[in-house]
Design a protein around this motif. Structure first.
Motif, PDB file in Angstrom:
ATOM      1  N   THR A  80      -4.401   0.916   6.795  1.00  0.00           N
ATOM      2  CA  THR A  80      -4.599   2.120   5.850  1.00  0.00           C
ATOM      3  C   THR A  80      -5.277   3.161   6.287  1.00  0.00           C
ATOM      4  N   SER A 127       7.733  -2.702   7.692  1.00  0.00           N
ATOM      5  CA  SER A 127       6.517  -2.184   7.487  1.00  0.00           C
ATOM      6  C   SER A 127       5.823  -3.388   7.304  1.00  0.00           C
ATOM      7  N   TYR A 169       0.782  -1.235  -0.039  1.00  0.00           N
ATOM      8  CA  TYR A 169      -0.013   0.059   0.078  1.00  0.00           C
ATOM      9  C   TYR A 169       0.834   1.107  -0.204  1.00  0.00           C
ATOM     10  N   THR A 170       0.506   2.283  -0.759  1.00  0.00           N
ATOM     11  CA  THR A 170       0.898   3.674  -0.358  1.00  0.00           C
ATOM     12  C   THR A 170      -0.054   4.505   0.564  1.00  0.00           C
ATOM     13  N   VAL A 171       0.425   4.886   1.616  1.00  0.00           N
ATOM     14  CA  VAL A 171      -0.438   5.733   2.442  1.00  0.00           C
ATOM     15  C   VAL A 171       0.372   6.826   2.873  1.00  0.00           C
ATOM     16  N   ASP A 172      -0.192   8.216   2.674  1.00  0.00           N
ATOM     17  CA  ASP A 172       0.557   9.280   2.898  1.00  0.00           C
ATOM     18  C   ASP A 172       1.959   9.264   2.495  1.00  0.00           C
ATOM     19  N   GLY A 173       2.353   8.793   1.219  1.00  0.00           N
ATOM     20  CA  GLY A 173       3.502   8.886   0.371  1.00  0.00           C
ATOM     21  C   GLY A 173       4.301   7.821   1.099  1.00  0.00           C
ATOM     22  N   ARG A 174       3.764   6.930   2.006  1.00  0.00           N
ATOM     23  CA  ARG A 174       4.852   5.891   2.702  1.00  0.00           C
ATOM     24  C   ARG A 174       4.486   4.465   2.368  1.00  0.00           C
ATOM     25  N   GLU A 175       5.250   3.578   2.222  1.00  0.00           N
ATOM     26  CA  GLU A 175       5.005   2.281   1.599  1.00  0.00           C
ATOM     27  C   GLU A 175       4.451   1.461   2.807  1.00  0.00           C
ATOM     28  N   ASP A 215     -11.360   6.768  11.202  1.00  0.00           N
ATOM     29  CA  ASP A 215     -12.091   6.373  10.087  1.00  0.00           C
ATOM     30  C   ASP A 215     -12.589   4.771   9.703  1.00  0.00           C
ATOM     31  N   SER A 268      -7.429   5.577   9.838  1.00  0.00           N
ATOM     32  CA  SER A 268      -7.124   5.656  11.210  1.00  0.00           C
ATOM     33  C   SER A 268      -8.231   4.910  12.045  1.00  0.00           C
TER      34      SER A 268
END
Lengths: 191, 191
Positions: B145, A173, A61-67, B150, B147
């Motif tokens: 992904t 991660s 996944y990419t979440v807030d630019g983070r993998e 959410d 919070s």
DNA sequence: CTTTTCCATTAACATATATCAAGAAGCCAA
DNA sequence: TTGGCTTCTTGATATATGTTAATGGAAAAG
């Protein structure tokens, strides 16, 4: 080239005939990915299920630019953003390769075609889906019931190749923690 | 009694014949569970897949004497500790019912029997496994992904019946937080 | 070979969330 | 109705883990 896959399917369908195998083989597509390239981008429809002939692929996944990594597949294993593949809807995860990789792709339409014309492949499809369910289910179990330290220990005990081939920050991660925290855990464990 | 299940299977296998349905129906077992009773205990082999005819069931881990819910099934839905069911090995989760429940059970041996003698059921098995994969996969996506806030909002928007029928402390563990924290999130959201 | 980029480590600090504890509110049983 | 469970709320406190930032080494690139 197709030996690995053939053996894989023959374990799923013991009575697979030569004719049926031929039909499957005709639909397979060999694809080559240089290190770092994307197999499927988040938001696109995942085009196939990929048997890794050589190399190492990753799902994240990419979440807030983070993998956030959720899976890896090396030689002899399968990888797909299977939700997106099955529903032919936008993928919530991306797939890329961590090493130069040769994958054997069974594209969606060809697979549906196979189900329609050679129903015996439903048996393989069932077992593949069951296997993927078990995989993700156990991953889930580890995330929910083990401490970060025990999750890392699990990888050492059961997926040691990941420790050798995957950068530590990706493993962090995968385990569900920050790279810094994994580094601290490692330090503590060696004492 | 079996109308719901029959419809369910007919959507999975559009060309299911009366004869084949009859074979399936013959293998179904109606079971009744009073509120609070266990369908399957962690450590035991899960005996079947349960179609909930009436009531509400729950799937959960027990960690350090604490319960972590991972799924619920109400009328018209299926529930199983599917990993344990498929592999016929000890379950890592328990199943119980939150209300008086009537379940229709398809036991493991009967299901294998069906696959052997009526291969068309492989198609249903495939689609069921695919559906369960998608379910757990999306649950995972939300845990990784979104919070906590959410994740709770997701339940409000998409599974409102859970808010009405499931105690809040169970929903908290389903969301992956403590009951106290969910209470604070709710307070914050109503402002 | 250098040079650059990437990655792991470490320390100081920040913060989200858990834990503990007490009281209030709802609900069921007798 | 009354008392006893169970569940929810709230506040004070604790803690695991994240964040930021700096350093050094390893690997890749030129």
């Amino acid at each position: 080239m197709f030996d690995g896959i053939r053996q894989y399917y023959q374990e799923l369908i013991p009575k697979l005939s030569d004719e049926e195998w031929q039909q499957l083989e005709n639909r397979l597509v060999i694809e080559s990915y240089p290190k770092g390239s994307l197999v499927c981008r988040e938001g696109e429809n995942c085009k196939g299920v990929y048997y890794i002939h050589k190399g190492l692929a990753r799902l994240y996944y990419t979440v807030d630019g983070r993998e956030i990594c959720t899976g890896f597949a090396k030689e002899g294993e399968y990888l797909s953003e299977y939700d997106s593949f099955l529903t032919q809807s936008p993928a919530s995860q991306s797939m890329d390769v961590l090493e130069d990789t040769i994958a054997i792709n069974l594209p969606y339409e060809k697979m549906q075609d196979l189900y329609r014309n050679y129903p015996i492949f439903n048996q393989a499809g069932r077992k593949i889906a069951e296997g993927l369910f078990i995989l993700i289910s156990r991953y889930n179990t580890r995330l929910l019931t083990l401490s970060p330290e025990d999750r890392y220990q699990y990888i050492i005990d059961n997926q040691y190749h990941l420790i050798q081939r995957v950068p530590q920050y990706m493993l962090a991660s995968f385990i569900g923690i920050s790279p810094e925290h994994l580094s601290r855990i490692r330090k503590k464990m060696t004492r």
